[in-house]
Scaffold this motif. Structure first.
Motif, PDB file in Angstrom:
ATOM      1  N   UNK A   1       0.304  83.140   2.541  1.00 49.73           N
ATOM      2  CA  UNK A   1      -0.379  82.192   3.413  1.00 49.73           C
ATOM      3  C   UNK A   1      -1.889  82.427   3.475  1.00 49.73           C
ATOM      4  N   UNK A   2      -2.362  83.553   2.951  1.00 55.93           N
ATOM      5  CA  UNK A   2      -3.761  83.919   3.096  1.00 55.93           C
ATOM      6  C   UNK A   2      -4.677  82.895   2.429  1.00 55.93           C
TER       7      UNK A   2
ATOM      8  N   UNK B   1       0.793  92.465  10.169  1.00 54.32           N
ATOM      9  CA  UNK B   1       0.828  91.414   9.153  1.00 54.32           C
ATOM     10  C   UNK B   1       0.432  90.067   9.750  1.00 54.32           C
ATOM     11  N   UNK B   2       0.953  89.759  10.936  1.00 54.55           N
ATOM     12  CA  UNK B   2       0.614  88.491  11.587  1.00 54.55           C
ATOM     13  C   UNK B   2      -0.874  88.412  11.883  1.00 54.55           C
ATOM     14  N   UNK B   3      -1.449  89.533  12.307  1.00 56.92           N
ATOM     15  CA  UNK B   3      -2.880  89.560  12.610  1.00 56.92           C
ATOM     16  C   UNK B   3      -3.706  89.285  11.352  1.00 56.92           C
ATOM     17  N   UNK B   4      -3.309  89.878  10.239  1.00 51.92           N
ATOM     18  CA  UNK B   4      -4.003  89.650   8.969  1.00 51.92           C
ATOM     19  C   UNK B   4      -3.939  88.175   8.583  1.00 51.92           C
TER      20      UNK B   4
ATOM     21  N   UNK C   1      -5.851  98.833  15.147  1.00 53.18           N
ATOM     22  CA  UNK C   1      -4.491  99.355  15.235  1.00 53.18           C
ATOM     23  C   UNK C   1      -4.563 100.871  15.103  1.00 53.18           C
ATOM     24  N   UNK C   2      -3.933 101.572  16.044  1.00 53.72           N
ATOM     25  CA  UNK C   2      -3.916 103.033  16.025  1.00 53.72           C
ATOM     26  C   UNK C   2      -2.507 103.533  15.731  1.00 53.72           C
ATOM     27  N   UNK C   3      -2.429 104.522  14.837  1.00 58.85           N
ATOM     28  CA  UNK C   3      -1.135 105.039  14.429  1.00 58.85           C
ATOM     29  C   UNK C   3      -0.691 104.383  13.134  1.00 58.85           C
ATOM     30  N   UNK C   4       0.589 104.517  12.827  1.00 58.39           N
ATOM     31  CA  UNK C   4       1.141 103.938  11.601  1.00 58.39           C
ATOM     32  C   UNK C   4       2.128 102.835  11.976  1.00 58.39           C
ATOM     33  N   UNK C   5       1.739 101.571  11.830  1.00 57.68           N
ATOM     34  CA  UNK C   5       2.650 100.471  12.158  1.00 57.68           C
ATOM     35  C   UNK C   5       3.863 100.466  11.228  1.00 57.68           C
ATOM     36  N   UNK C   6       5.037 100.370  11.814  1.00 57.11           N
ATOM     37  CA  UNK C   6       6.290 100.293  11.059  1.00 57.11           C
ATOM     38  C   UNK C   6       7.202  99.277  11.728  1.00 57.11           C
ATOM     39  N   UNK C   7       8.108  98.708  10.940  1.00 59.16           N
ATOM     40  CA  UNK C   7       9.115  97.796  11.459  1.00 59.16           C
ATOM     41  C   UNK C   7       8.461  96.685  12.281  1.00 59.16           C
ATOM     42  N   UNK C   8       8.830  96.544  13.559  1.00 58.34           N
ATOM     43  CA  UNK C   8       8.294  95.466  14.390  1.00 58.34           C
ATOM     44  C   UNK C   8       6.789  95.568  14.557  1.00 58.34           C
ATOM     45  N   UNK C   9       6.256  96.785  14.663  1.00 57.00           N
ATOM     46  CA  UNK C   9       4.810  96.940  14.837  1.00 57.00           C
ATOM     47  C   UNK C   9       4.062  96.579  13.562  1.00 57.00           C
ATOM     48  N   UNK C  10       4.689  96.779  12.411  1.00 57.89           N
ATOM     49  CA  UNK C  10       4.065  96.360  11.155  1.00 57.89           C
ATOM     50  C   UNK C  10       3.996  94.843  11.083  1.00 57.89           C
ATOM     51  N   UNK C  11       4.999  94.159  11.620  1.00 68.00           N
ATOM     52  CA  UNK C  11       4.962  92.702  11.651  1.00 68.00           C
ATOM     53  C   UNK C  11       3.770  92.190  12.451  1.00 68.00           C
ATOM     54  N   UNK C  12       3.424  92.896  13.517  1.00 67.41           N
ATOM     55  CA  UNK C  12       2.248  92.520  14.315  1.00 67.41           C
ATOM     56  C   UNK C  12       0.980  92.625  13.473  1.00 67.41           C
TER      57      UNK C  12
ATOM     58  N   UNK D   1       7.427 101.509   5.273  1.00 60.06           N
ATOM     59  CA  UNK D   1       8.652 101.670   6.056  1.00 60.06           C
ATOM     60  C   UNK D   1       9.816 100.991   5.355  1.00 60.06           C
ATOM     61  N   UNK D   2      10.997 101.627   5.412  1.00 62.02           N
ATOM     62  CA  UNK D   2      12.148 101.015   4.772  1.00 62.02           C
ATOM     63  C   UNK D   2      12.732  99.873   5.602  1.00 62.02           C
ATOM     64  N   UNK D   3      12.093  99.543   6.758  1.00 61.95           N
ATOM     65  CA  UNK D   3      12.582  98.461   7.595  1.00 61.95           C
ATOM     66  C   UNK D   3      11.912  97.134   7.269  1.00 61.95           C
ATOM     67  N   UNK D   4      10.971  97.128   6.341  1.00 64.89           N
ATOM     68  CA  UNK D   4      10.352  95.883   5.914  1.00 64.89           C
ATOM     69  C   UNK D   4      10.098  95.967   4.412  1.00 64.89           C
ATOM     70  N   UNK D   5      10.432  94.916   3.695  1.00 64.27           N
ATOM     71  CA  UNK D   5      10.335  94.958   2.241  1.00 64.27           C
ATOM     72  C   UNK D   5       8.990  94.457   1.755  1.00 64.27           C
ATOM     73  N   UNK D   6       8.676  94.840   0.521  1.00 66.43           N
ATOM     74  CA  UNK D   6       7.461  94.325  -0.099  1.00 66.43           C
ATOM     75  C   UNK D   6       7.537  92.812  -0.245  1.00 66.43           C
ATOM     76  N   UNK D   7       8.749  92.283  -0.417  1.00 67.66           N
ATOM     77  CA  UNK D   7       8.913  90.841  -0.524  1.00 67.66           C
ATOM     78  C   UNK D   7       8.456  90.148   0.756  1.00 67.66           C
ATOM     79  N   UNK D   8       8.758  90.775   1.913  1.00 67.50           N
ATOM     80  CA  UNK D   8       8.334  90.198   3.191  1.00 67.50           C
ATOM     81  C   UNK D   8       6.812  90.210   3.308  1.00 67.50           C
TER      82      UNK D   8
END
Length: 257
Positions: free
Chosen positions: A16-17, A102-105, A89-100, A2-9
Motif C-alpha cells: 500500500x505504500x 506496520x499500520x503507522x508506516x 516506538x520503544x522496545x521490540x514490536x512483535x505480534x500485535x505490537x508489530x501490527x501497530x 517474530x514467528x507470529x507474523x509472516x513476511x507475507x503479511x
C-alpha cells in the motif's frame, strides 16, 4: 522476525505504500540486550520495500541524533513521514505490537485521514507540545486500538508527541509508573488512564495535559458554548459517534477496494 507474523503479511501491508517513510533505529553497542533483535527487525522491514529508508544510530556515538528525535530509552525506532512528523516506538514490536508499527508506516506513507473533521479541528486549538506514552504488550487485544489512536493524534498535530512502549522490554518503567494494567496511557507528566481510551477521551486528556486553564477552558473547544470541561459532554458523545462511524466507513472502503 517474530514467528507470529509472516513476511507475507509485511509485504501485503507494504504493497500500500505510496510515499517514502524513514525508519530511524537507535541502539547501543554495549549493555542493550534487545538491541540486536530491534536492529534485525528494522533491517527486515527495510528489505521488504524500496519505499523504506533505514538509518541506524548509536545513542552514545550519535548524541545529536538522539536529541533531535527525543530518544529516551533503547532500543527505539522513530517512524517518520515526508512531512517530518514521527512516532517513536520503544522496545521490540512483535505480534500485535508489530501490527501497530506496520499500520503507522502505512499511514505515514499514504496520508490517510483517520479522524472526522471535529477531531481534526479541535486539535488545531493546541498551542503547546503534549507528550503521550502508551504502554502496550504483545498479547493485549485492547492495546493496538489505543496505540493506533495515540499514533494518529501525533500524525494529525505537530504538537502531539507519541511514544509507543513495549512494556515487557522496560521493567524499570513498569515499576516507575506503577503499571498494573495494560494498556496504560500517560498524558504529559502525570495524567494516567488505564485500559481503553476513546478518541473523545484522548482529546480531553490532551488538552488537560497541555494545561488549558485560561478563558478558553470555560467554553467547549468544539461548539463554543459555556462548559466547565474543555469539551462538553454533548460534543464528546457526538465526536465519539462520528469517530466510530468514520472508522467503519474507512474499513468498509478498504474491504471493497
Amino acid at each position: 522476525m517474530s514467528n507470529t507474523i509472516s513476511l507475507e503479511a509485511v509485504k501485503k501491508a507494504f504493497a500500500q505504500l505510496k510515499n517514502p517513510v524513514r525508519l530511524v533505529q537507535f541502539v547501543q553497542e554495549v549493555g542493550c540486550e534487545r538491541c540486536p533483535d530491534a536492529l534485525e527487525l528494522a533491517r527486515t522491514l527495510k528489505a521488504q520495500s524500496n519505499k523504506i529508508a533505514l538509518e541506524v544510530y548509536d545513542v552514545v556515538m550519535d548524541r545529536d541524533k538522539k536529541e533531535q528525535y527525543g530518544i529516551q530509552y533503547i532500543p527505539a525506532i522513530a517512524v517518520q513521514g515526508m512531512n517530518g512528523r514521527s512516532v517513536r516506538f520503544y522496545g521490540v514490536p512483535e505480534s500485535l505490537t508489530l501490527n501497530v508499527l506496520l499500520d503507522c508506516i502505512v499511514e505515514l506513507s499514504t496520508g490517510k485521514t483517520w479522524f472526522p473533521e471535529d477531531i481534526r479541528t479541535t486539535l488545531k486549538h493546541l498551542e503547546r507540545d503534549v507528550n503521550i506514552q502508551v504502554f502496550i504488550d504483545t498479547d493485549c487485544p485492547q492495546c493496538p486500538v489505543v496505540a493506533e489512536t495515540a499514533a494518529r493524534m501525533a500524525l494529525e498535530s505537530e504538537f502531539v508527541n507519541t511514544d509507543i512502549v513495549v512494556a515487557s522490554d522496560f521493567p524499570a518503567l513498569i515499576k516507575q509508573h506503577e503499571i498494573t494494567t495494560i494498556p496504560k496511557t500517560i498524558f504529559g507528566a502525570n495524567l494516567h488512564k488505564d485500559g481503553h481510551v476513546s478518541e473523545a477521551e484522548f482529546l480531553e486528556f490532551i488538552f488537560r495535559a497541555e494545561g488549558l486553564q485560561t478563558s478558553k477552558a470555560k467554553h467547549c473547544l468544539v461548539c463554543g458554548k459555556p462548559s466547565p470541561d474543555v469539551i462538553c459532554t454533548t460534543c464528546k458523545t457526538r465526536i465519539q459517534a462520528e469517530a466510530v462511524e468514520h472508522k467503519l466507513r474507512t474499513e468498509k472502503g478498504e474491504r471493497h477496494a
